[in-house]
Design an enzyme around this catalytic site. Sequence first.
Site, PDB file in Angstrom:
ATOM      1  N   GLY A   1       0.750  -1.252   0.000  1.00  0.00           N
ATOM      2  CA  GLY A   1       0.000   0.000   0.000  1.00  0.00           C
ATOM      3  C   GLY A   1       0.774   1.291   0.000  1.00  0.00           C
ATOM      4  O   GLY A   1       0.215   2.338  -0.341  1.00  0.00           O
TER       5      GLY A   1
ATOM      6  N   GLU B   1       3.902  -6.586   2.087  1.00  0.00           N
ATOM      7  CA  GLU B   1       3.641  -7.014   0.700  1.00  0.00           C
ATOM      8  C   GLU B   1       3.700  -5.817  -0.253  1.00  0.00           C
ATOM      9  O   GLU B   1       2.726  -5.487  -0.918  1.00  0.00           O
ATOM     10  CB  GLU B   1       2.237  -7.642   0.600  1.00  0.00           C
ATOM     11  CG  GLU B   1       1.986  -8.820   1.498  1.00  0.00           C
ATOM     12  CD  GLU B   1       0.512  -9.262   1.496  1.00  0.00           C
ATOM     13  OE1 GLU B   1      -0.323  -8.627   0.812  1.00  0.00           O
ATOM     14  OE2 GLU B   1       0.195 -10.234   2.188  1.00  0.00           O
ATOM     15  N   PRO B   2       4.835  -5.139  -0.334  1.00  0.00           N
ATOM     16  CA  PRO B   2       4.873  -3.941  -1.177  1.00  0.00           C
ATOM     17  C   PRO B   2       4.880  -4.277  -2.671  1.00  0.00           C
ATOM     18  O   PRO B   2       5.488  -5.261  -3.091  1.00  0.00           O
ATOM     19  CB  PRO B   2       6.200  -3.287  -0.784  1.00  0.00           C
ATOM     20  CG  PRO B   2       7.062  -4.408  -0.322  1.00  0.00           C
ATOM     21  CD  PRO B   2       6.152  -5.429   0.284  1.00  0.00           C
ATOM     22  N   GLY B   3       4.196  -3.494  -3.448  1.00  0.00           N
ATOM     23  CA  GLY B   3       4.196  -3.654  -4.896  1.00  0.00           C
ATOM     24  C   GLY B   3       4.671  -2.353  -5.523  1.00  0.00           C
ATOM     25  O   GLY B   3       5.834  -2.205  -5.934  1.00  0.00           O
ATOM     26  N   ARG B   4       3.777  -1.359  -5.507  1.00  0.00           N
ATOM     27  CA  ARG B   4       4.060  -0.075  -6.153  1.00  0.00           C
ATOM     28  C   ARG B   4       5.360   0.562  -5.661  1.00  0.00           C
ATOM     29  O   ARG B   4       6.127   1.113  -6.462  1.00  0.00           O
ATOM     30  CB  ARG B   4       2.890   0.880  -5.855  1.00  0.00           C
ATOM     31  CG  ARG B   4       2.891   2.153  -6.688  1.00  0.00           C
ATOM     32  CD  ARG B   4       1.847   3.149  -6.157  1.00  0.00           C
ATOM     33  NE  ARG B   4       0.556   2.565  -5.949  1.00  0.00           N
ATOM     34  CZ  ARG B   4      -0.460   2.575  -6.821  1.00  0.00           C
ATOM     35  NH1 ARG B   4      -0.320   3.187  -7.966  1.00  0.00           N
ATOM     36  NH2 ARG B   4      -1.619   2.009  -6.521  1.00  0.00           N
TER      37      ARG B   4
ATOM     38  N   ARG C   1      -3.777   3.394 -16.555  1.00  0.00           N
ATOM     39  CA  ARG C   1      -4.050   4.062 -15.275  1.00  0.00           C
ATOM     40  C   ARG C   1      -4.754   5.422 -15.405  1.00  0.00           C
ATOM     41  O   ARG C   1      -5.669   5.696 -14.632  1.00  0.00           O
ATOM     42  CB  ARG C   1      -2.776   4.220 -14.424  1.00  0.00           C
ATOM     43  CG  ARG C   1      -2.176   2.890 -13.954  1.00  0.00           C
ATOM     44  CD  ARG C   1      -1.195   3.054 -12.811  1.00  0.00           C
ATOM     45  NE  ARG C   1      -1.857   3.279 -11.541  1.00  0.00           N
ATOM     46  CZ  ARG C   1      -1.893   4.412 -10.910  1.00  0.00           C
ATOM     47  NH1 ARG C   1      -1.250   5.454 -11.375  1.00  0.00           N
ATOM     48  NH2 ARG C   1      -2.540   4.531  -9.769  1.00  0.00           N
TER      49      ARG C   1
ATOM     50  N   TYR D   1      -8.259   5.108 -13.382  1.00  0.00           N
ATOM     51  CA  TYR D   1      -8.323   5.660 -12.025  1.00  0.00           C
ATOM     52  C   TYR D   1      -8.268   7.189 -12.023  1.00  0.00           C
ATOM     53  O   TYR D   1      -8.115   7.786 -10.963  1.00  0.00           O
ATOM     54  CB  TYR D   1      -7.142   5.165 -11.179  1.00  0.00           C
ATOM     55  CG  TYR D   1      -6.955   3.676 -11.201  1.00  0.00           C
ATOM     56  CD1 TYR D   1      -7.878   2.835 -10.581  1.00  0.00           C
ATOM     57  CD2 TYR D   1      -5.864   3.102 -11.838  1.00  0.00           C
ATOM     58  CE1 TYR D   1      -7.706   1.458 -10.600  1.00  0.00           C
ATOM     59  CE2 TYR D   1      -5.681   1.725 -11.857  1.00  0.00           C
ATOM     60  CZ  TYR D   1      -6.612   0.912 -11.242  1.00  0.00           C
ATOM     61  OH  TYR D   1      -6.441  -0.440 -11.266  1.00  0.00           O
TER      62      TYR D   1
ATOM     63  N   CYS E   1     -10.024   3.414 -30.314  1.00  0.00           N
ATOM     64  CA  CYS E   1     -11.327   4.031 -30.619  1.00  0.00           C
ATOM     65  C   CYS E   1     -12.216   4.137 -29.392  1.00  0.00           C
ATOM     66  O   CYS E   1     -13.242   3.458 -29.273  1.00  0.00           O
ATOM     67  CB  CYS E   1     -12.008   3.231 -31.723  1.00  0.00           C
ATOM     68  SG  CYS E   1     -10.993   3.209 -33.184  1.00  0.00           S
TER      69      CYS E   1
ATOM     70  N   TYR F   1       1.561  -1.524 -12.052  1.00  0.00           N
ATOM     71  CA  TYR F   1       0.223  -1.550 -12.659  1.00  0.00           C
ATOM     72  C   TYR F   1       0.235  -0.890 -14.038  1.00  0.00           C
ATOM     73  O   TYR F   1      -0.721  -0.221 -14.439  1.00  0.00           O
ATOM     74  CB  TYR F   1      -0.818  -0.910 -11.710  1.00  0.00           C
ATOM     75  CG  TYR F   1      -0.735  -1.501 -10.322  1.00  0.00           C
ATOM     76  CD1 TYR F   1      -1.133  -2.804 -10.089  1.00  0.00           C
ATOM     77  CD2 TYR F   1      -0.194  -0.779  -9.252  1.00  0.00           C
ATOM     78  CE1 TYR F   1      -1.012  -3.384  -8.834  1.00  0.00           C
ATOM     79  CE2 TYR F   1      -0.072  -1.342  -7.987  1.00  0.00           C
ATOM     80  CZ  TYR F   1      -0.482  -2.649  -7.785  1.00  0.00           C
ATOM     81  OH  TYR F   1      -0.355  -3.223  -6.549  1.00  0.00           O
TER      82      TYR F   1
HETATM   83  N1  LLP Z   1      -1.260  -7.059  -1.031  1.00  0.00           N
HETATM   84  C1  LLP Z   1      -2.517  -7.198  -1.457  1.00  0.00           C
HETATM   85  C2  LLP Z   1      -3.371  -8.209  -0.826  1.00  0.00           C
HETATM   86  C3  LLP Z   1      -3.001  -6.386  -2.502  1.00  0.00           C
HETATM   87  O1  LLP Z   1      -4.249  -6.538  -2.920  1.00  0.00           O
HETATM   88  C4  LLP Z   1      -2.145  -5.420  -3.089  1.00  0.00           C
HETATM   89  C5  LLP Z   1      -2.623  -4.575  -4.190  1.00  0.00           C
HETATM   90  C6  LLP Z   1      -0.826  -5.334  -2.619  1.00  0.00           C
HETATM   91  C7  LLP Z   1      -0.415  -6.163  -1.583  1.00  0.00           C
HETATM   92  C8  LLP Z   1       0.169  -4.370  -3.204  1.00  0.00           C
HETATM   93  O2  LLP Z   1      -0.219  -3.049  -2.987  1.00  0.00           O
HETATM   94  P1  LLP Z   1       0.768  -1.841  -3.390  1.00  0.00           P
HETATM   95  O3  LLP Z   1       1.976  -1.921  -2.475  1.00  0.00           O
HETATM   96  O4  LLP Z   1       1.156  -2.018  -4.799  1.00  0.00           O
HETATM   97  O5  LLP Z   1      -0.048  -0.622  -3.155  1.00  0.00           O
HETATM   98  N2  LLP Z   1      -4.184  -1.143 -10.084  1.00  0.00           N
HETATM   99  C9  LLP Z   1      -4.232  -0.149  -9.033  1.00  0.00           C
HETATM  100  C10 LLP Z   1      -3.716  -0.689  -7.715  1.00  0.00           C
HETATM  101  C11 LLP Z   1      -4.416  -1.968  -7.267  1.00  0.00           C
HETATM  102  C12 LLP Z   1      -3.833  -2.541  -6.001  1.00  0.00           C
HETATM  103  C13 LLP Z   1      -4.351  -3.920  -5.779  1.00  0.00           C
HETATM  104  N3  LLP Z   1      -3.821  -4.576  -4.625  1.00  0.00           N
HETATM  105  C14 LLP Z   1      -3.458   1.079  -9.480  1.00  0.00           C
HETATM  106  O6  LLP Z   1      -2.944   1.102 -10.608  1.00  0.00           O
HETATM  107  O7  LLP Z   1      -3.379   2.057  -8.732  1.00  0.00           O
END
Ligand code: LLP
Length: 414
Positions: A239, A273-276, A312, A316, A342, A370
Amino acid sequence: MTSLTYNDDILYFNSKNILQIAKSYQTPFYLYSENIIIDNLNEYQTSLQDIDSLICYSVKANSSMYILSLLSKQGCGFDIVSGGELLKVIKAGGDPTKIVFSGVGKTEEEIVMALDQNIYCFNVESMSELYRLNNIACDKKKEAKIAIRVNPEINIDSHPYITTGMKDNKFGVSQTEAMAMYKNALSLSNIKIIGIDFHIGSQIEDANPYKESILKVLEITELLKKENISINHIDIGGGLGIKYEKENISSISNFIENIVNLLSKTDLKLIVEPGRSIVGNSAILVTRVEYLKKTNTKNFIIVDAGMNDFIRPPLYGAFHSILEVVNKKIPAETYDVVGPICESTDFFGKERNFKVEEGDFLIIDNVGAYGSVLSSNYNLRRKPLELMIINDEVQVIRSRETYDQLLSNEKTNV
Ligand code: LLP
Protein backbone atom coordinates in the site's frame (compact mmCIF):
# COMPACT_ATOMS: atom_id res chain seq x y z
CA MET A 1 9.64 11.34 -10.09
CA THR A 2 11.92 8.76 -11.63
CA SER A 3 15.54 9.70 -12.32
CA LEU A 4 14.91 11.92 -15.32
CA THR A 5 17.14 14.84 -16.24
CA TYR A 6 17.64 17.06 -19.28
CA ASN A 7 21.17 17.29 -20.55
CA ASP A 8 21.73 19.64 -23.51
CA ASP A 9 17.94 19.63 -24.01
CA ILE A 10 17.81 15.84 -24.31
CA LEU A 11 16.05 13.77 -21.67
CA TYR A 12 18.09 11.12 -19.86
CA PHE A 13 16.67 8.29 -17.77
CA ASN A 14 19.07 6.83 -15.28
CA SER A 15 21.94 8.45 -17.21
CA LYS A 16 20.81 6.96 -20.53
CA ASN A 17 19.96 9.11 -23.53
CA ILE A 18 16.29 8.35 -24.24
CA LEU A 19 16.41 9.82 -27.74
CA GLN A 20 19.05 7.31 -28.77
CA ILE A 21 17.06 4.43 -27.30
CA ALA A 22 13.84 5.63 -28.93
CA LYS A 23 15.59 5.68 -32.31
CA SER A 24 16.99 2.16 -31.82
CA TYR A 25 13.78 0.38 -30.80
CA GLN A 26 10.27 0.64 -32.16
CA THR A 27 7.97 2.63 -29.87
CA PRO A 28 5.91 2.31 -27.74
CA PHE A 29 8.04 0.62 -25.11
CA TYR A 30 8.48 0.44 -21.37
CA LEU A 31 11.99 1.34 -20.20
CA TYR A 32 12.97 0.19 -16.70
CA SER A 33 15.96 0.83 -14.50
CA GLU A 34 17.28 -2.17 -12.60
CA ASN A 35 19.09 0.13 -10.16
CA ILE A 36 15.90 1.83 -9.07
CA ILE A 37 14.21 -1.49 -8.28
CA ILE A 38 17.23 -2.71 -6.32
CA ASP A 39 17.47 0.59 -4.41
CA ASN A 40 13.81 0.40 -3.41
CA LEU A 41 14.12 -3.19 -2.24
CA ASN A 42 17.34 -2.37 -0.39
CA GLU A 43 15.57 0.39 1.48
CA TYR A 44 12.98 -2.12 2.73
CA GLN A 45 15.67 -4.68 3.56
CA THR A 46 17.88 -2.24 5.43
CA SER A 47 14.97 -0.85 7.43
CA LEU A 48 13.88 -4.34 8.40
CA GLN A 49 17.27 -5.94 8.96
CA ASP A 50 17.11 -5.97 12.75
CA ILE A 51 13.67 -7.45 13.10
CA ASP A 52 12.08 -10.79 12.34
CA SER A 53 10.45 -10.03 9.00
CA LEU A 54 9.67 -11.15 5.47
CA ILE A 55 9.27 -8.94 2.40
CA CYS A 56 6.76 -10.47 -0.01
CA TYR A 57 6.81 -8.40 -3.21
CA SER A 58 3.28 -8.15 -4.56
CA VAL A 59 3.56 -9.78 -7.98
CA LYS A 60 0.42 -8.14 -9.36
CA ALA A 61 2.20 -4.77 -9.50
CA ASN A 62 4.57 -6.06 -12.17
CA SER A 63 5.04 -9.72 -13.01
CA SER A 64 7.94 -9.38 -15.45
CA MET A 65 10.06 -12.57 -15.34
CA TYR A 66 13.22 -10.50 -15.17
CA ILE A 67 11.95 -8.44 -12.25
CA LEU A 68 10.78 -11.54 -10.36
CA SER A 69 14.18 -13.21 -10.85
CA LEU A 70 15.98 -10.06 -9.81
CA LEU A 71 13.95 -9.77 -6.62
CA SER A 72 14.24 -13.45 -5.76
CA LYS A 73 18.02 -13.27 -6.20
CA GLN A 74 18.00 -10.48 -3.61
CA GLY A 75 16.22 -12.80 -1.17
CA CYS A 76 12.75 -11.37 -1.57
CA GLY A 77 9.55 -13.36 -0.96
CA PHE A 78 6.33 -12.94 -2.95
CA ASP A 79 2.67 -12.17 -2.47
CA ILE A 80 0.67 -13.98 -5.16
CA VAL A 81 -3.00 -14.04 -6.13
CA SER A 82 -3.27 -16.72 -8.81
CA GLY A 83 -1.90 -19.99 -10.12
CA GLY A 84 -0.24 -18.06 -12.93
CA GLU A 85 1.62 -15.81 -10.51
CA LEU A 86 2.67 -18.87 -8.48
CA LEU A 87 4.11 -20.66 -11.50
CA LYS A 88 5.89 -17.57 -12.72
CA VAL A 89 7.49 -16.91 -9.34
CA ILE A 90 8.70 -20.52 -9.18
CA LYS A 91 10.03 -20.32 -12.75
CA ALA A 92 11.83 -17.11 -11.84
CA GLY A 93 13.62 -18.93 -9.02
CA GLY A 94 11.43 -17.69 -6.15
CA ASP A 95 11.51 -19.62 -2.88
CA PRO A 96 8.05 -21.18 -2.29
CA THR A 97 8.58 -21.06 1.46
CA LYS A 98 8.56 -17.27 1.16
CA ILE A 99 5.23 -17.07 -0.69
CA VAL A 100 1.95 -15.81 0.75
CA PHE A 101 -1.21 -16.43 -1.25
CA SER A 102 -3.82 -13.65 -1.09
CA GLY A 103 -7.14 -13.17 -2.86
CA VAL A 104 -10.85 -13.79 -2.29
CA GLY A 105 -11.39 -16.36 -5.03
CA LYS A 106 -8.74 -19.08 -4.80
CA THR A 107 -9.92 -22.00 -6.94
CA GLU A 108 -9.43 -25.68 -6.07
CA GLU A 109 -6.83 -25.96 -8.80
CA GLU A 110 -4.88 -23.00 -7.42
CA ILE A 111 -5.03 -24.32 -3.86
CA VAL A 112 -3.70 -27.69 -5.03
CA MET A 113 -0.86 -25.97 -6.89
CA ALA A 114 0.07 -23.91 -3.82
CA LEU A 115 -0.08 -26.91 -1.46
CA ASP A 116 2.13 -28.87 -3.84
CA GLN A 117 4.69 -26.07 -3.61
CA ASN A 118 4.49 -25.97 0.23
CA ILE A 119 4.00 -22.21 0.29
CA TYR A 120 4.51 -20.26 3.48
CA CYS A 121 0.96 -19.09 4.11
CA PHE A 122 -2.56 -18.82 2.72
CA ASN A 123 -4.23 -15.51 3.53
CA VAL A 124 -7.76 -16.82 3.98
CA GLU A 125 -10.62 -14.47 3.17
CA SER A 126 -13.81 -16.40 4.08
CA MET A 127 -15.17 -19.31 6.10
CA SER A 128 -15.96 -21.20 2.88
CA GLU A 129 -12.37 -20.82 1.72
CA LEU A 130 -11.15 -22.13 5.08
CA TYR A 131 -13.25 -25.31 4.71
CA ARG A 132 -12.25 -25.76 1.07
CA LEU A 133 -8.59 -25.40 2.00
CA ASN A 134 -8.89 -27.95 4.81
CA ASN A 135 -10.70 -30.46 2.58
CA ILE A 136 -8.10 -30.22 -0.17
CA ALA A 137 -5.24 -30.38 2.34
CA CYS A 138 -6.85 -33.52 3.87
CA ASP A 139 -7.09 -35.19 0.45
CA LYS A 140 -3.47 -34.37 -0.26
CA LYS A 141 -2.30 -35.25 3.27
CA LYS A 142 -0.74 -31.82 3.58
CA GLU A 143 -0.85 -29.13 6.22
CA ALA A 144 -2.07 -25.70 5.10
CA LYS A 145 -0.63 -22.81 7.06
CA ILE A 146 -3.00 -19.88 7.31
CA ALA A 147 -3.53 -16.29 8.34
CA ILE A 148 -7.03 -14.81 8.37
CA ARG A 149 -7.37 -11.59 6.39
CA VAL A 150 -9.19 -9.13 8.60
CA ASN A 151 -10.97 -6.12 7.19
CA PRO A 152 -10.08 -3.31 9.62
CA GLU A 153 -13.00 -1.24 8.28
CA ILE A 154 -11.09 2.00 8.06
CA ASN A 155 -11.44 4.82 5.57
CA ILE A 156 -8.34 5.86 3.69
CA ASP A 157 -7.86 8.81 1.44
CA SER A 158 -7.19 7.06 -1.88
CA HIS A 159 -9.08 6.45 -5.10
CA PRO A 160 -12.25 4.39 -4.29
CA TYR A 161 -11.16 1.74 -6.79
CA ILE A 162 -7.96 1.03 -4.87
CA THR A 163 -9.13 1.05 -1.24
CA THR A 164 -9.70 -2.40 0.16
CA GLY A 165 -10.10 -2.05 3.94
CA MET A 166 -13.49 -0.36 4.08
CA LYS A 167 -16.68 -1.94 5.36
CA ASP A 168 -18.29 -2.51 1.96
CA ASN A 169 -15.26 -4.07 0.26
CA LYS A 170 -15.24 -7.73 -0.72
CA PHE A 171 -11.87 -8.22 0.96
CA GLY A 172 -11.17 -9.82 4.34
CA VAL A 173 -13.64 -10.56 7.13
CA SER A 174 -14.96 -8.59 10.12
CA GLN A 175 -13.29 -8.91 13.49
CA THR A 176 -16.19 -11.05 14.77
CA GLU A 177 -16.03 -13.36 11.76
CA ALA A 178 -12.25 -13.60 12.15
CA MET A 179 -12.65 -14.83 15.73
CA ALA A 180 -15.17 -17.44 14.59
CA MET A 181 -12.86 -18.55 11.79
CA TYR A 182 -9.84 -18.90 14.07
CA LYS A 183 -11.87 -20.98 16.53
CA ASN A 184 -13.11 -23.19 13.70
CA ALA A 185 -9.64 -23.47 12.23
CA LEU A 186 -8.44 -24.99 15.52
CA SER A 187 -10.72 -27.95 15.00
CA LEU A 188 -9.77 -28.49 11.36
CA SER A 189 -7.34 -31.36 11.03
CA ASN A 190 -5.12 -30.04 8.23
CA ILE A 191 -5.01 -26.35 9.02
CA LYS A 192 -2.26 -24.68 11.02
CA ILE A 193 -2.85 -21.14 12.24
CA ILE A 194 0.30 -19.04 11.89
CA GLY A 195 -0.72 -15.43 11.33
CA ILE A 196 -3.11 -12.57 10.92
CA ASP A 197 -3.32 -10.40 7.83
CA PHE A 198 -4.78 -7.19 6.45
CA HIS A 199 -4.34 -4.98 3.41
CA ILE A 200 -6.11 -1.62 3.42
CA GLY A 201 -5.48 -0.25 -0.04
CA SER A 202 -2.92 1.25 -2.35
CA GLN A 203 -1.15 4.58 -2.95
CA ILE A 204 -1.27 5.36 0.79
CA GLU A 205 0.89 8.33 1.81
CA ASP A 206 2.18 7.28 5.23
CA ALA A 207 1.88 4.87 8.17
CA ASN A 208 -1.05 6.69 9.84
CA PRO A 209 -3.91 4.54 8.49
CA TYR A 210 -1.91 1.45 9.41
CA LYS A 211 -1.86 2.54 13.04
CA GLU A 212 -5.62 2.17 13.42
CA SER A 213 -5.58 -1.15 11.57
CA ILE A 214 -2.72 -2.57 13.62
CA LEU A 215 -4.45 -1.60 16.88
CA LYS A 216 -7.61 -3.38 15.74
CA VAL A 217 -5.72 -6.48 14.67
CA LEU A 218 -3.74 -6.59 17.93
CA GLU A 219 -7.05 -6.58 19.81
CA ILE A 220 -7.90 -9.78 17.96
CA THR A 221 -4.56 -11.38 18.77
CA GLU A 222 -5.16 -10.60 22.47
CA LEU A 223 -8.60 -12.26 22.32
CA LEU A 224 -7.04 -15.23 20.55
CA LYS A 225 -4.46 -15.63 23.32
CA LYS A 226 -7.32 -16.07 25.77
CA GLU A 227 -8.54 -18.94 23.59
CA ASN A 228 -5.04 -20.41 23.58
CA ILE A 229 -4.59 -19.59 19.92
CA SER A 230 -1.16 -18.17 19.23
CA ILE A 231 -0.16 -16.17 16.21
CA ASN A 232 3.41 -15.91 14.92
CA HIS A 233 3.16 -13.17 12.34
CA ILE A 234 1.27 -10.07 11.34
CA ASP A 235 1.03 -9.31 7.61
CA ILE A 236 0.21 -5.65 7.00
CA GLY A 237 -0.24 -6.02 3.23
CA GLY A 238 1.17 -3.49 0.80
CA GLY A 239 0.00 0.00 0.00
CA LEU A 240 2.79 2.55 0.42
CA GLY A 241 2.46 5.04 -2.44
CA ILE A 242 4.89 6.85 -4.69
CA LYS A 243 5.07 10.48 -5.78
CA TYR A 244 3.26 10.91 -9.09
CA GLU A 245 2.51 14.61 -8.81
CA LYS A 246 2.37 16.63 -5.62
CA GLU A 247 1.73 13.87 -3.09
CA ASN A 248 3.71 13.98 0.11
CA ILE A 249 4.74 10.35 0.42
CA SER A 250 6.67 8.98 3.35
CA SER A 251 10.02 7.38 2.48
CA ILE A 252 10.15 3.58 2.68
CA SER A 253 12.49 3.75 5.68
CA ASN A 254 10.31 6.23 7.54
CA PHE A 255 7.21 4.18 6.82
CA ILE A 256 8.82 0.96 8.10
CA GLU A 257 10.21 2.71 11.17
CA ASN A 258 6.69 3.81 12.11
CA ILE A 259 5.26 0.35 11.56
CA VAL A 260 8.02 -1.28 13.60
CA ASN A 261 7.35 1.17 16.45
CA LEU A 262 3.66 0.28 16.39
CA LEU A 263 4.60 -3.37 16.81
CA SER A 264 7.37 -2.87 19.35
CA LYS A 265 5.40 -4.35 22.25
CA THR A 266 4.67 -7.58 20.41
CA ASP A 267 6.90 -10.46 19.39
CA LEU A 268 5.18 -10.90 16.05
CA LYS A 269 7.16 -11.45 12.87
CA LEU A 270 6.31 -8.68 10.39
CA ILE A 271 5.33 -9.46 6.80
CA VAL A 272 5.00 -6.66 4.24
CA GLU A 273 3.64 -7.01 0.70
CA PRO A 274 4.87 -3.94 -1.18
CA GLY A 275 4.20 -3.65 -4.90
CA ARG A 276 4.06 -0.08 -6.15
CA SER A 277 6.79 1.21 -3.82
CA ILE A 278 9.25 -1.37 -5.23
CA VAL A 279 8.63 -0.94 -8.97
CA GLY A 280 6.41 2.14 -9.48
CA ASN A 281 9.14 4.72 -10.07
CA SER A 282 11.40 2.29 -11.96
CA ALA A 283 9.97 2.79 -15.46
CA ILE A 284 8.90 5.22 -18.14
CA LEU A 285 6.78 4.57 -21.22
CA VAL A 286 8.35 5.94 -24.39
CA THR A 287 5.95 6.86 -27.19
CA ARG A 288 6.10 8.66 -30.53
CA VAL A 289 3.99 11.58 -31.63
CA GLU A 290 2.15 10.29 -34.70
CA TYR A 291 -0.08 13.28 -35.39
CA LEU A 292 -0.82 16.73 -34.08
CA LYS A 293 -4.53 17.36 -34.54
CA LYS A 294 -6.14 20.72 -33.98
CA THR A 295 -9.90 21.15 -33.75
CA ASN A 296 -11.87 24.35 -33.12
CA THR A 297 -11.87 23.71 -29.41
CA LYS A 298 -8.90 21.49 -28.62
CA ASN A 299 -5.44 20.42 -29.63
CA PHE A 300 -4.54 16.75 -29.53
CA ILE A 301 -1.21 14.97 -29.55
CA ILE A 302 -1.95 11.52 -30.95
CA VAL A 303 0.78 9.13 -29.80
CA ASP A 304 1.50 5.53 -30.76
CA ALA A 305 0.82 4.17 -27.24
CA GLY A 306 -2.77 3.51 -26.29
CA MET A 307 -4.81 2.74 -23.21
CA ASN A 308 -4.24 -0.93 -24.04
CA ASP A 309 -0.54 -0.32 -23.22
CA PHE A 310 -1.12 1.79 -20.13
CA ILE A 311 -4.56 2.27 -18.61
CA ARG A 312 -4.05 4.06 -15.28
CA PRO A 313 -5.09 7.57 -16.40
CA PRO A 314 -8.51 6.54 -17.75
CA LEU A 315 -9.13 3.78 -15.22
CA TYR A 316 -8.32 5.66 -12.02
CA GLY A 317 -8.11 9.25 -13.22
CA ALA A 318 -4.44 8.86 -12.31
CA PHE A 319 -2.00 11.69 -13.00
CA HIS A 320 1.29 10.80 -14.71
CA SER A 321 3.73 13.44 -15.83
CA ILE A 322 4.48 13.47 -19.53
CA LEU A 323 7.70 15.01 -20.83
CA GLU A 324 9.23 15.78 -24.21
CA VAL A 325 12.33 13.70 -24.98
CA VAL A 326 13.84 16.73 -26.73
CA ASN A 327 13.29 20.13 -25.20
CA LYS A 328 12.73 22.07 -28.45
CA LYS A 329 13.05 25.81 -28.86
CA ILE A 330 9.55 26.25 -30.28
CA PRO A 331 6.47 27.82 -28.69
CA ALA A 332 4.52 25.66 -26.24
CA GLU A 333 0.88 24.84 -26.90
CA THR A 334 -1.78 23.19 -24.77
CA TYR A 335 -2.79 19.65 -25.75
CA ASP A 336 -4.59 16.53 -24.64
CA VAL A 337 -2.28 13.53 -25.10
CA VAL A 338 -4.31 10.68 -26.56
CA GLY A 339 -3.75 7.29 -28.15
CA PRO A 340 -5.03 5.57 -31.29
CA ILE A 341 -7.73 3.45 -29.58
CA CYS A 342 -11.33 4.03 -30.62
CA GLU A 343 -12.51 5.18 -27.19
CA SER A 344 -12.75 8.67 -25.74
CA THR A 345 -11.16 7.28 -22.56
CA ASP A 346 -7.93 6.70 -24.47
CA PHE A 347 -5.90 9.52 -22.94
CA PHE A 348 -2.71 9.91 -20.92
CA GLY A 349 -3.01 13.55 -19.87
CA LYS A 350 -5.26 16.52 -20.49
CA GLU A 351 -4.64 20.21 -20.95
CA ARG A 352 -0.85 20.01 -20.72
CA ASN A 353 1.74 22.23 -22.37
CA PHE A 354 4.19 20.81 -24.89
CA LYS A 355 6.69 21.96 -27.46
CA VAL A 356 6.39 19.16 -29.98
CA GLU A 357 6.24 18.29 -33.66
CA GLU A 358 5.11 15.14 -35.40
CA GLY A 359 7.74 12.39 -35.12
CA ASP A 360 8.98 13.60 -31.72
CA PHE A 361 9.02 11.36 -28.66
CA LEU A 362 7.29 11.77 -25.30
CA ILE A 363 7.69 9.79 -22.09
CA ILE A 364 5.04 8.97 -19.51
CA ASP A 365 6.60 8.80 -16.07
CA ASN A 366 6.27 6.38 -13.14
CA VAL A 367 4.67 3.51 -15.03
CA GLY A 368 6.53 0.59 -13.39
CA ALA A 369 3.61 -0.54 -11.24
CA TYR A 370 0.22 -1.55 -12.66
CA GLY A 371 1.48 -0.56 -16.11
CA SER A 372 2.44 -3.44 -18.39
CA VAL A 373 0.53 -5.93 -16.21
CA LEU A 374 -2.71 -4.17 -17.09
CA SER A 375 -1.97 -4.03 -20.80
CA SER A 376 -4.34 -5.78 -23.18
CA ASN A 377 -4.84 -6.58 -26.85
CA TYR A 378 -7.78 -4.19 -27.20
CA ASN A 379 -8.19 -2.99 -30.79
CA LEU A 380 -6.05 -6.03 -31.58
CA ARG A 381 -2.86 -4.26 -30.67
CA ARG A 382 0.23 -6.18 -29.67
CA LYS A 383 1.45 -5.97 -26.09
CA PRO A 384 4.39 -3.59 -25.79
CA LEU A 385 8.11 -4.15 -25.80
CA GLU A 386 9.87 -3.90 -22.43
CA LEU A 387 13.48 -2.80 -22.02
CA MET A 388 15.65 -2.50 -18.95
CA ILE A 389 18.83 -0.62 -18.18
CA ILE A 390 21.03 -3.33 -16.68
CA ASN A 391 24.59 -2.38 -15.73
CA ASP A 392 24.37 0.69 -17.94
CA GLU A 393 23.27 -1.36 -20.95
CA VAL A 394 19.81 -1.45 -22.49
CA GLN A 395 18.46 -5.00 -22.75
CA VAL A 396 15.16 -6.41 -23.97
CA ILE A 397 13.39 -8.09 -21.04
CA ARG A 398 10.22 -8.82 -22.99
CA SER A 399 9.89 -8.60 -26.72
CA ARG A 400 6.87 -7.03 -28.36
CA GLU A 401 4.16 -9.58 -28.95
CA THR A 402 4.28 -10.81 -32.53
CA TYR A 403 1.34 -10.80 -34.92
CA ASP A 404 1.60 -14.62 -34.97
CA GLN A 405 1.16 -14.76 -31.21
CA LEU A 406 -1.69 -12.30 -31.45
CA LEU A 407 -3.55 -14.45 -33.95
CA SER A 408 -2.91 -17.85 -32.37
CA ASN A 409 -5.10 -19.87 -29.98
CA GLU A 410 -8.36 -19.42 -31.85
CA LYS A 411 -10.53 -21.73 -33.87
CA THR A 412 -10.20 -20.64 -37.46
CA ASN A 413 -12.37 -23.02 -39.50
CA VAL A 414 -16.05 -22.12 -39.31
N1 LLP B 1 -1.26 -7.06 -1.03
C1 LLP B 1 -2.52 -7.20 -1.46
C2 LLP B 1 -3.37 -8.21 -0.83
C3 LLP B 1 -3.00 -6.39 -2.50
O1 LLP B 1 -4.25 -6.54 -2.92
C4 LLP B 1 -2.14 -5.42 -3.09
C5 LLP B 1 -2.62 -4.58 -4.19
C6 LLP B 1 -0.83 -5.33 -2.62
C7 LLP B 1 -0.42 -6.16 -1.58
C8 LLP B 1 0.17 -4.37 -3.20
O2 LLP B 1 -0.22 -3.05 -2.99
P1 LLP B 1 0.77 -1.84 -3.39
O3 LLP B 1 1.98 -1.92 -2.47
O4 LLP B 1 1.16 -2.02 -4.80
O5 LLP B 1 -0.05 -0.62 -3.15
N2 LLP B 1 -4.18 -1.14 -10.08
C9 LLP B 1 -4.23 -0.15 -9.03
C10 LLP B 1 -3.72 -0.69 -7.71
C11 LLP B 1 -4.42 -1.97 -7.27
C12 LLP B 1 -3.83 -2.54 -6.00
C13 LLP B 1 -4.35 -3.92 -5.78
N3 LLP B 1 -3.82 -4.58 -4.63
C14 LLP B 1 -3.46 1.08 -9.48
O6 LLP B 1 -2.94 1.10 -10.61
O7 LLP B 1 -3.38 2.06 -8.73
